[in-house]
Design an enzyme around this catalytic site. Sequence first.
Site, PDB file in Angstrom:
ATOM      1  N   ASP A  79     -22.353  22.837  -6.904  1.00 63.33           N
ATOM      2  CA  ASP A  79     -21.903  23.995  -7.699  1.00 63.33           C
ATOM      3  C   ASP A  79     -20.576  24.564  -7.199  1.00 63.33           C
ATOM      4  O   ASP A  79     -19.905  25.290  -7.925  1.00 63.33           O
ATOM      5  CB  ASP A  79     -22.952  25.108  -7.664  1.00 63.33           C
ATOM      6  CG  ASP A  79     -24.243  24.713  -8.365  1.00 63.33           C
ATOM      7  OD1 ASP A  79     -24.309  23.595  -8.890  1.00 63.33           O
ATOM      8  OD2 ASP A  79     -25.178  25.539  -8.374  1.00 63.33           O
ATOM      9  N   THR A 132     -22.985  21.991  -1.739  1.00 64.95           N
ATOM     10  CA  THR A 132     -23.492  22.244  -3.087  1.00 64.95           C
ATOM     11  C   THR A 132     -22.535  21.669  -4.117  1.00 64.95           C
ATOM     12  O   THR A 132     -21.318  21.840  -4.005  1.00 64.95           O
ATOM     13  CB  THR A 132     -23.737  23.736  -3.424  1.00 64.95           C
ATOM     14  OG1 THR A 132     -24.064  23.836  -4.811  1.00 64.95           O
ATOM     15  CG2 THR A 132     -22.544  24.636  -3.169  1.00 64.95           C
TER      16      THR A 132
END
Length: 409
Positions: free
Chosen positions: A142, A140
């Site tokens: 993120d 990810t």
Amino acid sequence: MPEKLIGACVFGQSGGPTSVINASAYGVIRTALDAPEITGVYGAAHGIIGVLNDTLYDLGMEDAAELKLLLNTPSSELGSCRYKITGENDLARIHEVFSKHNIRYFFYNGGNDSMDTCHKVNDYMERVGYECRVIGVPKTIDNDLCGTDHCPGFGSAAKYVATTIAEVYKDAYVYDTGTVTVIEIMGRHAGWLTGSSALAGLTGFPPDLIYFPEIPFDMDSFLSKVETVYKAKNNCLVTVSEGIRSADGNFVAEAKVSATDGFGHAQLGGTAARLASAINSRTGAKVRGIELSLLQRCAAHLASQTDIDEAFLAGKFAVECAISGETGKMIALVRETRDGAYHCGVTSQPLSVCANMEKKVPREWISADGVGVTSEFIDYVLPLIQGENTRIIENGLPRFAKLRKIPVE
Ligand code: F6P
């Protein structure tokens, strides 16, 4: 020593892509193809949806050189999904498809929601006594997965963000009249990627203000900070997370929400434009709101070689762990120092510590005024953006993998 488990494996990709998720795919696929215990290597079309629909590709039929191009091919080559397994019906169907193809290994590449899928599949197979080893492979941009030092995909996105901020800074200063530029960066609940914009400072061209989702957003305070910088410099460059929210929990972006995914997450966006317009009303400055959007997660041309190598390693290690008998685990990256230099090790963590949880930027890594980062943050990200990737170029353009995707009968 657990008994040898002979059977096919299925690999799926889930959640938002990264520019190196296919390097993990290659790590899984290549290692599985070379493993005598694994009798067939299948790819699920659109993650767990492909398993539910029994839409699998026979990756053993792909050309080896084409598969290797996955190392530098962005996006999720097999297709992705954001599907939440809700009940026994889905799990029973997955069991049925696994039994049909004698699938004994399940590798799922995704973020915290995808680890929830892995966790449920693993528990179910154990409950019904169907031997199947389930391993999650993290990814990810993120960087918010628990249990791992960092996530494959983050380093490349951070490299792209920091480079882009420095480039935009150069452009934003050209006019004598001055401008305010607001750049919106992905990361719904965690500001790792937004904070990485600070690395542009290492080039001498940093953002002036950084807004994290971890810190409640106050519009008045934001506007007066921007105004102060603008008055002092005749310019202001601000980076904001797409996920900034006010103290009452409402996203600044919420006015622009257009969809909610299977896990109930709102699609964010439009924050930069909204803030740019508020700044213009307050200061009269020329403003520009820029949303990096998908560009930051598919910029394979600027992928960090460190990130590509670690993504591959995570995929490879997932297969090795499963063959050695592990199940119900997620692969985790471990930061080590060897001879004074950064080194990345790998381990496995129980899915229960990774599924459905989010790792935020620690408050002490955000500067005291809340709009910058500390040196600890920079030291953490810097090793992850190192290394220029070498890609195959044809006609001056990148040569991406084109798989045949032959269905499994
Ligand atoms: O996977 C993480 C992510 O890229 C987030 O940064 C972003 O908020 C989200 O995915 C966007 O998801 P989608 O592409 O499904 O709209």
